[in-house]
Design a protein around this motif. Structure first.
Motif, PDB file in Angstrom:
ATOM      1  N   GLU A 198       6.636  -4.844   1.813  1.00  0.00           N
ATOM      2  CA  GLU A 198       7.710  -5.788   2.128  1.00  0.00           C
ATOM      3  C   GLU A 198       8.569  -6.073   0.906  1.00  0.00           C
ATOM      4  O   GLU A 198       9.808  -6.095   0.983  1.00  0.00           O
ATOM      5  N   ARG A 199       7.918  -6.279  -0.240  1.00  0.00           N
ATOM      6  CA  ARG A 199       8.677  -6.536  -1.467  1.00  0.00           C
ATOM      7  C   ARG A 199       9.502  -5.315  -1.870  1.00  0.00           C
ATOM      8  O   ARG A 199      10.645  -5.442  -2.322  1.00  0.00           O
ATOM      9  N   SER A 200       8.920  -4.135  -1.707  1.00  0.00           N
ATOM     10  CA  SER A 200       9.612  -2.906  -2.084  1.00  0.00           C
ATOM     11  C   SER A 200      10.841  -2.682  -1.207  1.00  0.00           C
ATOM     12  O   SER A 200      11.925  -2.329  -1.705  1.00  0.00           O
ATOM     13  N   ARG A 201      10.701  -2.900   0.088  1.00  0.00           N
ATOM     14  CA  ARG A 201      11.833  -2.697   0.989  1.00  0.00           C
ATOM     15  C   ARG A 201      12.942  -3.703   0.696  1.00  0.00           C
ATOM     16  O   ARG A 201      14.127  -3.363   0.748  1.00  0.00           O
ATOM     17  N   ALA A 202      12.566  -4.920   0.386  1.00  0.00           N
ATOM     18  CA  ALA A 202      13.581  -5.925   0.054  1.00  0.00           C
ATOM     19  C   ALA A 202      14.337  -5.546  -1.209  1.00  0.00           C
ATOM     20  O   ALA A 202      15.555  -5.750  -1.305  1.00  0.00           O
ATOM     21  N   LEU A 203      13.626  -4.993  -2.197  1.00  0.00           N
ATOM     22  CA  LEU A 203      14.286  -4.602  -3.448  1.00  0.00           C
ATOM     23  C   LEU A 203      15.223  -3.420  -3.248  1.00  0.00           C
ATOM     24  O   LEU A 203      16.389  -3.454  -3.661  1.00  0.00           O
ATOM     25  N   TYR A 204      14.726  -2.364  -2.601  1.00  0.00           N
ATOM     26  CA  TYR A 204      15.495  -1.123  -2.529  1.00  0.00           C
ATOM     27  C   TYR A 204      16.515  -1.107  -1.399  1.00  0.00           C
ATOM     28  O   TYR A 204      17.414  -0.259  -1.391  1.00  0.00           O
ATOM     29  N   ARG A 205      16.387  -2.024  -0.479  1.00  0.00           N
ATOM     30  CA  ARG A 205      17.364  -2.105   0.612  1.00  0.00           C
ATOM     31  C   ARG A 205      18.776  -2.293   0.067  1.00  0.00           C
ATOM     32  O   ARG A 205      19.752  -1.834   0.658  1.00  0.00           O
ATOM     33  N   GLN A 206      18.897  -2.980  -1.062  1.00  0.00           N
ATOM     34  CA  GLN A 206      20.219  -3.234  -1.623  1.00  0.00           C
ATOM     35  C   GLN A 206      20.872  -1.969  -2.161  1.00  0.00           C
ATOM     36  O   GLN A 206      22.093  -1.925  -2.338  1.00  0.00           O
ATOM     37  N   HIS A 207      20.073  -0.921  -2.423  1.00  0.00           N
ATOM     38  CA  HIS A 207      20.665   0.341  -2.861  1.00  0.00           C
ATOM     39  C   HIS A 207      21.465   0.951  -1.719  1.00  0.00           C
ATOM     40  O   HIS A 207      22.617   1.323  -1.899  1.00  0.00           O
ATOM     41  N   GLY A 208      20.808   1.080  -0.567  1.00  0.00           N
ATOM     42  CA  GLY A 208      21.487   1.502   0.644  1.00  0.00           C
ATOM     43  C   GLY A 208      22.176   2.843   0.576  1.00  0.00           C
ATOM     44  O   GLY A 208      23.060   3.136   1.372  1.00  0.00           O
ATOM     45  N   GLY A 209      21.841   3.670  -0.402  1.00  0.00           N
ATOM     46  CA  GLY A 209      22.512   4.963  -0.525  1.00  0.00           C
ATOM     47  C   GLY A 209      22.083   5.906   0.573  1.00  0.00           C
ATOM     48  O   GLY A 209      20.912   5.958   0.935  1.00  0.00           O
ATOM     49  N   PRO A 210      23.014   6.703   1.131  1.00  0.00           N
ATOM     50  CA  PRO A 210      22.661   7.609   2.215  1.00  0.00           C
ATOM     51  C   PRO A 210      21.914   8.844   1.750  1.00  0.00           C
ATOM     52  O   PRO A 210      21.313   9.536   2.542  1.00  0.00           O
ATOM     53  N   ARG A 211      21.974   9.141   0.443  1.00  0.00           N
ATOM     54  CA  ARG A 211      21.352  10.361  -0.046  1.00  0.00           C
ATOM     55  C   ARG A 211      20.507  10.066  -1.287  1.00  0.00           C
ATOM     56  O   ARG A 211      20.771   9.126  -2.017  1.00  0.00           O
TER      57      ARG A 211
END
Length: 255
Positions: A227-240
């Motif tokens: 959950e913590r990891s998804r919250a952190l990296y979700r902001q990257h949002g890069g398609p590739r």
């Protein structure tokens, strides 16, 4: 059944085979066990550095492969695949080493911390963050609550990297008594894996309770980390996801 040996210098640690239909849970490499045993104070930092080196390219390749096979898959769906896979492996890792007592506990938390690091790097790749970048080692230590902030994690990683280079040049130096080393190493790895110190770390001393408690604790800690990891990296949002770094490029990041 006799206990498997304590991870010794140059010796590989291979968990016992899983139940039928299960997956083998990969243990940290023998060279990493050597460094952590020689320098238990910085065990989480050594593990984070090695995870990015070894597991980062694997995570990038996985994301590229899945995106090629499933065009248009969302970052959320890709991350969910990674989380399911590694939560299941973490659950299994609580009962695979077959060792009792402190050596078994240390092996188990080391396997769990390694599995969790692999999950975090795969989640990073799913959201478009480069899993081979040195910043991912900082992320690992903060997400796994070894350090509260990135700044202190970077300092500790720098110290661990320096000690790693010094050890390669001058050898590991003197070694404290094995029991003390294993205790210190176990506590540090348990902290990284999200296992709450003595109660869960030493659960394997109680026959039978170890498998039940270890399985539940590993799954719970890994889900929270996800959950913590998804919250952190979700902001990257890069398609590739960037292609994995070539060996000649990896050296540029090791300084």
């Amino acid at each position: 059944m006799s206990d498997p040996p304590v991870p010794a210098e140059g010796q590989s640690v291979t968990p016992a085979p899983p139940p039928p239909g299960g997956r083998v849970v990969e243990a940290p490499p023998a060279t990493l066990w050597d460094r952590m045993r020689q320098d238990p104070q910085y065990a989480p930092e050594h593990l984070a550095l090695e995870a990015v080196r070894r597991l980062g390219p694997e995570a990038a390749q996985w994301a590229q492969r899945v995106r090629a096979a499933q065009p248009g898959i969302s970052a959320e769906a890709l991350a969910e695949q990674a989380v399911r896979r590694f939560v299941n492996q973490a659950r299994l890792s609580g009962a695979v080493s077959g060792a009792a007592g402190l050596p078994g506990a240390v092996i188990d938390v080391g396997v769990l911390a390694w599995t969790q690091s692999r999950m975090v790097l795969h989640v990073a790749a799913a959201y478009g963050a480069d899993p081979t970048h040195p910043d991912r080692a900082t992320d690992l230590l903060v997400l796994q609550k070894v350090h509260k902030v990135a700044a202190s994690a970077r300092v500790a990683l720098g110290v661990a990297a320096g000690r790693e280079r010094a050890g390669a040049l001058f050898g590991g130096g003197g070694q404290a008594p094995l029991g003390r080393v294993m205790l210190h190493l176990g506590v540090r790895l348990a902290q990284m894996a999200g296992v709450r110190a003595a109660k869960r770390l030493f659960a394997k001393v109680v026959p039978g309770a170890a498998i039940i408690l270890g399985t539940w604790a590993n799954s719970s800690a890994t889900k929270k980390l996800a959950e913590r990891s998804r919250a952190l990296y979700r902001q990257h949002g890069g398609p590739r996801v960037p292609l994995p770094r070539r060996p000649d490029q990896a050296g540029d990041q090791s300084a």
